[in-house]
Design an enzyme around this catalytic site. Structure first.
Site, PDB file in Angstrom:
ATOM      1  N   VAL A  96       0.789  -6.386  -0.961  1.00 53.55           N
ATOM      2  CA  VAL A  96       0.282  -5.185  -1.639  1.00 53.55           C
ATOM      3  C   VAL A  96      -0.925  -5.517  -2.508  1.00 53.55           C
ATOM      4  CG1 VAL A  96       1.756  -5.299  -3.714  1.00 53.55           C
ATOM      5  CG2 VAL A  96       1.009  -3.080  -2.813  1.00 53.55           C
ATOM      6  N   GLY A 311       8.240  -3.026   1.868  1.00 60.26           N
ATOM      7  CA  GLY A 311       8.264  -2.429   0.532  1.00 60.26           C
ATOM      8  C   GLY A 311       6.997  -2.782  -0.215  1.00 60.26           C
ATOM      9  N   GLU A 312       7.106  -2.886  -1.523  1.00 61.99           N
ATOM     10  CA  GLU A 312       6.001  -3.243  -2.432  1.00 61.99           C
ATOM     11  C   GLU A 312       4.959  -2.140  -2.589  1.00 61.99           C
ATOM     12  OE1 GLU A 312       3.962  -6.724  -1.057  1.00 61.99           O
ATOM     13  OE2 GLU A 312       5.745  -7.993  -1.064  1.00 61.99           O
ATOM     14  N   GLY A 313       5.002  -1.112  -1.736  1.00 61.72           N
ATOM     15  CA  GLY A 313       3.907  -0.155  -1.667  1.00 61.72           C
ATOM     16  C   GLY A 313       2.926  -0.499  -0.566  1.00 61.72           C
TER      17      GLY A 313
END
Length: 357
Positions: A96, A311-313
């Site tokens: 990210v 995930g993480e954005g």
């Protein structure tokens, strides 16, 4: 501490919606030929209240927290990975971090409840409610006061951020379990359909995870209201994200939703305020089992389907250029009138070209 759920305005503006559709329909293209990009442009236009929307100073926030339930072995990774990944975000080495740099997106990491004390530095916000939630199999993951503090922290954070777009990210070992529990309880689905491999569990470990999560649900049979379910099953990073989503919706920011955990937080926020969903763009369909069902429950149309489950954005950052393109089409693409193109000739040419293919 009390958290007041904000009253959010309905963005259904028939006049603006009609003008946006007219603008799209009169671009130099066959009707609807840009597909989902056209629907995306209209949504952004409605959120920002403009026929020529412009996204400014996008902010990606990674909400981080630890989960007491992780000690039950519901993740392939130990809880220490949460704080280690936060350090990686801040050092610029995570996926990210790379994507935010590439696309000029502001990146903020929020310690909502990590079992680690971080040295202050740029890009890090400390909103630690506690060092991780409690074990949801033994009791509520968080108290009502802790939940409300996290909600208020999320709203306060958004009020400090520039720009008109909020991209959601998260980090927390064990948080796919929290998302599965929230989905099962709030959507009324069997936990089997809501539970996947998370960070990489094998088949046997997934079955053990399902068994544990079924026990957690049985431990809290009466937690059916959204805020109660959030306190029983959620993480501090998820509760903080719910508060951030509600505030961003109130401020008419475009909310770019990442994967399974971010979608679960939005599900809670939309259960409290259904009009939240008008402000949301769902970046992708995750490879995590259950996310497709969750998106269907939210009546959400994801932009990408790349098998992501990091995930993480990361998915939100990957989808960001599509939002910019949708706005550019509305602002910059010529109409038939301004380009001096005959609509009839253009349609005939398109049909001929399609036939030739």
């Amino acid at each position: 501490m009390n958290f007041t759920i904000p009253s959010i305005d309905d963005l259904t503006q028939l006049d603006l919606a009609v003008r946006l559709q007219h603008r799209l329909d009169n671009k130099t293209k066959p009707l609807g030929s840009l597909g989902q990009i056209e629907r995306l442009g209209q949504r952004i236009g409605l959120v920002l209240g403009s026929e020529t929307p412009e996204l400014k100073d996008p902010q990606l926030v990674v909400f981080a927290g630890d989960h007491g339930l992780a000690a039950r072995g519901v993740s392939a990774y130990p809880s220490d990975v949460t704080w280690q990944m936060v350090e990686n975000f801040l050092a610029g080495g995570a996926a990210v971090s790379v994507l935010a740099r590439q696309h000029g997106i502001g990146l903020t990491v929020v310690d909502c409840g990590v079992c680690h004390d971080f040295a202050p530095r740029p890009g890090l916000v400390i909103h630690k409610v506690a060092s991780g939630t409690a074990d949801a199999l033994e009791g509520m993951a968080m108290t009502a006061e802790q939940r409300n503090t996290a909600l208020a922290n999320g709203a306060a954070l958004v009020r400090t951020l520039p720009g008109n777009a909020l991209l959601l990210g998260e980090m927390g070992i064990g948080n796919t379990s929290a998302a599965s529990l929230l989905m099962s309880r709030l959507a009324g689905l069997d936990i089997v359909d809501c539970t996947g491999a998370g960070t990489g569990l094998d088949g046997a470990a997934v079955q053990r995870k399902i068994t544990i999560l079924r026990q957690v649900l049985a431990r809290h049979p009466d937690t059916t209201e959204p805020l109660d379910a959030l306190a029983a099953f959620g993480g501090f990073e998820m509760a903080t994200m719910v508060g951030a989503v509600l505030q961003a919706a109130l401020e008419r920011r475009v909310i770019v939703v990442d994967g399974f955990i971010a979608s679960a937080s939005v599900m809670v926020a939309s259960a409290l305020q259904p009009l939240v969903l008008q402000r949301c763009v769902f970046a992708h369909r995750s490879g995590e089992r259950g996310h497709a069902l969750m998106l269907a429950h939210l009546n959400a149309e994801p932009l990408l389907d790349l098998g992501l489950r990091l995930g993480e954005g990361s998915g939100a950052a990957l989808a960001w250029p599509l939002l910019l393109s949708a706005c550019a089409i509305l602002r910059e693409m010529a109409s038939f009138e301004t380009a001096g193109v005959s609509r009839q000739d253009a349609v005939a040419n398109h049909l001929t070209t399609t036939t030739d293919l």
